[in-house]
Write a protein that holds these residues in place. Structure first.
Motif, PDB file in Angstrom:
ATOM      1  N   ALA A   1     -77.252 -25.454 -37.113  1.00 27.53           N
ATOM      2  CA  ALA A   1     -78.177 -25.903 -36.062  1.00 27.53           C
ATOM      3  C   ALA A   1     -79.091 -24.757 -35.633  1.00 27.53           C
ATOM      4  O   ALA A   1     -80.291 -24.961 -35.407  1.00 27.53           O
ATOM      5  CB  ALA A   1     -77.402 -26.439 -34.870  1.00 27.53           C
ATOM      6  N   ASP A   2     -78.534 -23.559 -35.528  1.00 24.01           N
ATOM      7  CA  ASP A   2     -79.356 -22.398 -35.181  1.00 24.01           C
ATOM      8  C   ASP A   2     -80.354 -22.083 -36.287  1.00 24.01           C
ATOM      9  O   ASP A   2     -81.522 -21.741 -36.031  1.00 24.01           O
ATOM     10  CB  ASP A   2     -78.474 -21.178 -34.915  1.00 24.01           C
ATOM     11  N   THR A   3     -79.922 -22.188 -37.541  1.00 26.54           N
ATOM     12  CA  THR A   3     -80.798 -21.879 -38.678  1.00 26.54           C
ATOM     13  C   THR A   3     -81.977 -22.836 -38.739  1.00 26.54           C
ATOM     14  O   THR A   3     -83.108 -22.452 -39.057  1.00 26.54           O
ATOM     15  CB  THR A   3     -79.998 -21.944 -39.999  1.00 26.54           C
ATOM     16  N   ARG A   4     -81.743 -24.103 -38.425  1.00 31.32           N
ATOM     17  CA  ARG A   4     -82.814 -25.095 -38.480  1.00 31.32           C
ATOM     18  C   ARG A   4     -83.852 -24.867 -37.390  1.00 31.32           C
ATOM     19  O   ARG A   4     -85.018 -25.231 -37.527  1.00 31.32           O
ATOM     20  CB  ARG A   4     -82.217 -26.502 -38.376  1.00 31.32           C
ATOM     21  N   GLY A   5     -83.427 -24.273 -36.279  1.00 27.59           N
ATOM     22  CA  GLY A   5     -84.369 -23.928 -35.220  1.00 27.59           C
ATOM     23  C   GLY A   5     -84.576 -25.055 -34.223  1.00 27.59           C
ATOM     24  O   GLY A   5     -83.784 -25.982 -34.111  1.00 27.59           O
ATOM     25  N   GLY A   6     -85.688 -24.981 -33.480  1.00 26.01           N
ATOM     26  CA  GLY A   6     -85.953 -25.911 -32.398  1.00 26.01           C
ATOM     27  C   GLY A   6     -85.540 -25.315 -31.074  1.00 26.01           C
ATOM     28  O   GLY A   6     -85.084 -24.166 -30.992  1.00 26.01           O
ATOM     29  N   SER A   7     -85.685 -26.099 -30.007  1.00 26.79           N
ATOM     30  CA  SER A   7     -85.276 -25.607 -28.692  1.00 26.79           C
ATOM     31  C   SER A   7     -83.765 -25.445 -28.650  1.00 26.79           C
ATOM     32  O   SER A   7     -83.033 -26.009 -29.473  1.00 26.79           O
ATOM     33  CB  SER A   7     -85.736 -26.579 -27.600  1.00 26.79           C
ATOM     34  N   GLN A   8     -83.294 -24.696 -27.670  1.00 24.38           N
ATOM     35  CA  GLN A   8     -81.847 -24.511 -27.530  1.00 24.38           C
ATOM     36  C   GLN A   8     -81.167 -25.848 -27.203  1.00 24.38           C
ATOM     37  O   GLN A   8     -80.028 -26.087 -27.624  1.00 24.38           O
ATOM     38  CB  GLN A   8     -81.546 -23.474 -26.444  1.00 24.38           C
ATOM     39  N   TRP A   9     -81.850 -26.716 -26.481  1.00 23.13           N
ATOM     40  CA  TRP A   9     -81.311 -28.046 -26.211  1.00 23.13           C
ATOM     41  C   TRP A   9     -81.180 -28.840 -27.512  1.00 23.13           C
ATOM     42  O   TRP A   9     -80.167 -29.497 -27.750  1.00 23.13           O
ATOM     43  CB  TRP A   9     -82.199 -28.795 -25.226  1.00 23.13           C
ATOM     44  N   ASP A  10     -82.198 -28.767 -28.367  1.00 24.67           N
ATOM     45  CA  ASP A  10     -82.137 -29.458 -29.661  1.00 24.67           C
ATOM     46  C   ASP A  10     -80.953 -28.942 -30.479  1.00 24.67           C
ATOM     47  O   ASP A  10     -80.249 -29.719 -31.131  1.00 24.67           O
ATOM     48  CB  ASP A  10     -83.429 -29.236 -30.458  1.00 24.67           C
ATOM     49  N   ARG A  11     -80.757 -27.638 -30.461  1.00 20.30           N
ATOM     50  CA  ARG A  11     -79.660 -27.050 -31.226  1.00 20.30           C
ATOM     51  C   ARG A  11     -78.306 -27.495 -30.675  1.00 20.30           C
ATOM     52  O   ARG A  11     -77.403 -27.853 -31.447  1.00 20.30           O
ATOM     53  CB  ARG A  11     -79.767 -25.521 -31.194  1.00 20.30           C
ATOM     54  N   LEU A  12     -78.172 -27.453 -29.351  1.00 23.39           N
ATOM     55  CA  LEU A  12     -76.904 -27.854 -28.739  1.00 23.39           C
ATOM     56  C   LEU A  12     -76.609 -29.321 -29.024  1.00 23.39           C
ATOM     57  O   LEU A  12     -75.478 -29.686 -29.368  1.00 23.39           O
ATOM     58  CB  LEU A  12     -76.959 -27.600 -27.229  1.00 23.39           C
ATOM     59  N   ALA A  13     -77.623 -30.182 -28.897  1.00 23.36           N
ATOM     60  CA  ALA A  13     -77.444 -31.612 -29.173  1.00 23.36           C
ATOM     61  C   ALA A  13     -77.048 -31.840 -30.623  1.00 23.36           C
ATOM     62  O   ALA A  13     -76.192 -32.692 -30.921  1.00 23.36           O
ATOM     63  CB  ALA A  13     -78.720 -32.377 -28.833  1.00 23.36           C
ATOM     64  N   ALA A  14     -77.654 -31.085 -31.550  1.00 24.29           N
ATOM     65  CA  ALA A  14     -77.316 -31.218 -32.970  1.00 24.29           C
ATOM     66  C   ALA A  14     -75.876 -30.801 -33.222  1.00 24.29           C
ATOM     67  O   ALA A  14     -75.143 -31.465 -33.984  1.00 24.29           O
ATOM     68  CB  ALA A  14     -78.273 -30.382 -33.814  1.00 24.29           C
ATOM     69  N   MET A  15     -75.448 -29.693 -32.621  1.00 22.88           N
ATOM     70  CA  MET A  15     -74.062 -29.237 -32.772  1.00 22.88           C
ATOM     71  C   MET A  15     -73.090 -30.313 -32.287  1.00 22.88           C
ATOM     72  O   MET A  15     -72.123 -30.671 -32.979  1.00 22.88           O
ATOM     73  CB  MET A  15     -73.833 -27.951 -31.964  1.00 22.88           C
ATOM     74  N   ILE A  16     -73.357 -30.835 -31.093  1.00 24.71           N
ATOM     75  CA  ILE A  16     -72.440 -31.809 -30.491  1.00 24.71           C
ATOM     76  C   ILE A  16     -72.401 -33.099 -31.295  1.00 24.71           C
ATOM     77  O   ILE A  16     -71.327 -33.642 -31.592  1.00 24.71           O
ATOM     78  CB  ILE A  16     -72.844 -32.065 -29.027  1.00 24.71           C
ATOM     79  N   ALA A  17     -73.570 -33.620 -31.671  1.00 24.39           N
ATOM     80  CA  ALA A  17     -73.613 -34.877 -32.431  1.00 24.39           C
ATOM     81  C   ALA A  17     -72.907 -34.721 -33.775  1.00 24.39           C
ATOM     82  O   ALA A  17     -72.173 -35.620 -34.215  1.00 24.39           O
ATOM     83  CB  ALA A  17     -75.056 -35.314 -32.635  1.00 24.39           C
ATOM     84  N   THR A  18     -73.117 -33.589 -34.429  1.00 25.41           N
ATOM     85  CA  THR A  18     -72.476 -33.348 -35.723  1.00 25.41           C
ATOM     86  C   THR A  18     -70.963 -33.339 -35.589  1.00 25.41           C
ATOM     87  O   THR A  18     -70.247 -33.980 -36.382  1.00 25.41           O
ATOM     88  CB  THR A  18     -72.951 -32.002 -36.312  1.00 25.41           C
ATOM     89  N   LEU A  19     -70.459 -32.632 -34.598  1.00 17.74           N
ATOM     90  CA  LEU A  19     -69.011 -32.490 -34.449  1.00 17.74           C
ATOM     91  C   LEU A  19     -68.353 -33.755 -33.925  1.00 17.74           C
ATOM     92  O   LEU A  19     -67.231 -34.086 -34.311  1.00 17.74           O
ATOM     93  CB  LEU A  19     -68.713 -31.289 -33.547  1.00 17.74           C
ATOM     94  N   LEU A  20     -69.043 -34.494 -33.073  1.00 17.39           N
ATOM     95  CA  LEU A  20     -68.491 -35.783 -32.636  1.00 17.39           C
ATOM     96  C   LEU A  20     -68.428 -36.758 -33.812  1.00 17.39           C
ATOM     97  O   LEU A  20     -67.478 -37.540 -33.930  1.00 17.39           O
ATOM     98  CB  LEU A  20     -69.336 -36.370 -31.506  1.00 17.39           C
ATOM     99  N   ASP A  21     -69.422 -36.712 -34.682  1.00 18.18           N
ATOM    100  CA  ASP A  21     -69.402 -37.581 -35.856  1.00 18.18           C
ATOM    101  C   ASP A  21     -68.209 -37.259 -36.747  1.00 18.18           C
ATOM    102  O   ASP A  21     -67.579 -38.159 -37.316  1.00 18.18           O
ATOM    103  CB  ASP A  21     -70.712 -37.432 -36.630  1.00 18.18           C
ATOM    104  N   VAL A  22     -67.893 -35.963 -36.862  1.00 18.45           N
ATOM    105  CA  VAL A  22     -66.694 -35.560 -37.609  1.00 18.45           C
ATOM    106  C   VAL A  22     -65.448 -36.131 -36.940  1.00 18.45           C
ATOM    107  O   VAL A  22     -64.558 -36.691 -37.606  1.00 18.45           O
ATOM    108  CB  VAL A  22     -66.602 -34.021 -37.688  1.00 18.45           C
ATOM    109  N   GLN A  23     -65.361 -36.011 -35.632  1.00 15.97           N
ATOM    110  CA  GLN A  23     -64.184 -36.486 -34.910  1.00 15.97           C
ATOM    111  C   GLN A  23     -64.023 -38.004 -34.991  1.00 15.97           C
ATOM    112  O   GLN A  23     -62.894 -38.509 -35.020  1.00 15.97           O
ATOM    113  CB  GLN A  23     -64.263 -36.058 -33.440  1.00 15.97           C
ATOM    114  N   PHE A  24     -65.126 -38.717 -34.987  1.00 19.32           N
ATOM    115  CA  PHE A  24     -65.064 -40.178 -35.002  1.00 19.32           C
ATOM    116  C   PHE A  24     -64.962 -40.753 -36.412  1.00 19.32           C
ATOM    117  O   PHE A  24     -64.763 -41.951 -36.582  1.00 19.32           O
ATOM    118  CB  PHE A  24     -66.307 -40.767 -34.316  1.00 19.32           C
TER     119      PHE A  24
END
Length: 422
Positions: A298-321
């Motif tokens: 998420a950090d490598t792809r860039g964007g705002s810090q909010w975009d990065r945090l949202a990407a991290m969370i969505a990715t990991l929740l998808d793994v969990q679900f």
């Protein structure tokens, strides 16, 4: 301390009289045994607890403990029931408040006050519930029914008679709230006791108002995680082990059960790993690597810090679900030797600090609300950890909605009704 093997006949008489009259001395000794059992369960898991260890902690011989609890399983069940009763009592108190936010704040305050008393030596910790599913029938059904009541009463902090959408959201909020209060004893000792009120205020601020700035939109773009199976079959083995350990706890997920899950022989286990502890450590490493990969990509792809945090969370929740690959829950830590356990906690803390760094940078650029990022990062770790238990909840709705509802609990706060209207 009594070290012999003969029973203390005073205990026998006391137990007999206690059954009939509930004498104070009988109750006090029984409560001391339950407290010792809780400590042993928290350190070694319920299956690792022994009568000998419990007896040593309270200064009795082993046989004397059996006058209070005939079997080890009875003692573990009583310790779990004490925890569940304690949780229900706090929830009953919290329900006396008039609004959802006041009820949640009261429940958090009761938990913080309990932990402060424990820190002062005025109260002993209760048994963690990680081994609840690994207990034997018929005890398991009884305990799980009590746990479901705890969950229902927690969900009801947001109100009774809710429609389906509101109930779905309240369920996610309840789970995140419970997991955060269970996770508190892990990180709260890093603060001085006189700072507990400050921690409580800042944690509730996150519960109430979330991490996102007003108007922040939830349009995450999950990253593609790498798949690494350098040793053929090892990844599938670790995934099966992770699912079973999450469901049954460290002791409940035996080597035989893991092998049976994969339809392989027990000997195949030792082809992949040398010992059970190595299995759990490998599962943790896989899980932590997954989280770190999501953060890094998420950090490598860039964007705002909010975009990065949202990407991290969505990715990991998808793994969990997903049905394929969850992350290993922290409940397995109790089964590991102290050194290995500490190493896993330290890796968890490094991951939490990276989340804190992302939020700190987001605060600086104005895309994340000013929060205590160290506390918010720990809340986020508990939030991700808890998601495994919400898989069936998530499977009952479109995946995007599940990610948005669950993610909103910390990103937008636990009292934002906009998510119900989506």
């Amino acid at each position: 301390m009594v070290t012999g093997t003969l029973p203390d006949m005073g205990d026998a008489a006391e137990a007999e009289n206690g059954t009939e009259t509930g004498t104070r001395r009988f109750r006090e000794k029984r409560e001391a045994i339950l407290a010792a059992a809780a400590a042993a369960i928290n350190e070694q898991s319920a299956k690792g607890m022994t009568f000998a260890d419990v007896a040593r902690r309270v200064g009795l011989n082993t046989t004397s403990v059996t006058y209070y609890f005939k079997r080890k399983e009875d003692l573990a069940a009583a310790a779990f029931e004490h925890t569940l009763d304690y949780l229900l009592s706090m929830l009953e108190d919290a329900h006396g408040q008039p609004t959802p936010d006041a009820r949640v704040q009261r429940y958090l305050s009761l938990n913080m006050a309990r932990l402060a008393r424990i820190e002062r030596g005025e109260e002993r910790p209760f048994a963690v519930l990680s081994d609840l599913r690994a207990t034997e029938e018929p005890v398991r059904s009884r305990l799980m029914a009590r746990w479901r009541e705890v969950f229902r009463r927690t969900r009801a902090l947001w109100g009774e008679g809710l429609n389906k959408a509101a109930t779905d959201l309240a369920g996610a909020r309840a789970h995140v709230l419970l997991e955060n209060t269970f996770w508190l004893p892990v990180w709260l000792p890093r603060y001085e006791p006189d700072q507990y009120p400050r921690v409580e205020t800042r944690l509730f601020d996150i519960f109430a108002r979330g991490i996102a700035v007003p108007g922040a939109q939830w349009h995450p773009e999950p990253v593609d995680l790498p798949h690494d199976d350098a040793v053929p079959g090892r990844e599938a083995f670790l995934l099966a082990a992770t699912r079973l350990i999450n469901e049954l706890g460290y002791r409940g997920a035996s080597v035989q059960r893991i092998a049976s899950e994969l339809n392989v022989t027990k000997g195949s286990f030792y082809h992949h790993l040398d010992a059970k502890d190595e299995l759990v450590i490998s599962c943790y490493k896989r899980s932590f690597d997954t989280i770190a990969d999501a953060q890094r990509l998420a950090d490598t792809r860039g964007g705002s810090q909010w975009d990065r945090l949202a990407a991290m969370i969505a990715t990991l929740l998808d793994v969990q679900f997903s049905e394929q690959g969850p992350l290993l829950r922290t409940t397995a830590l109790s089964g590991l030797p102290a050194g290995a356990r500490q190493a896993m906690v330290e890796r968890s803390n490094r991951i939490a600090r990276r989340f804190a760094g992302t939020m700190s940078d987001g605060i600086a650029e104005g895309t994340v609300r000013p929060v205590d990022t160290l506390i918010a990062a720990q809340a986020l770790m508990a939030f991700l950890n808890a998601a495994f238990d919400m898989r069936k909840w998530a499977w009952s709705m479109p995946r995007d909605r599940a990610l948005a509802l669950y993610g909103s609990t910390l990103l937008y706060g636990m009292f934002d009704d906009r998510m119900v209207e989506r």
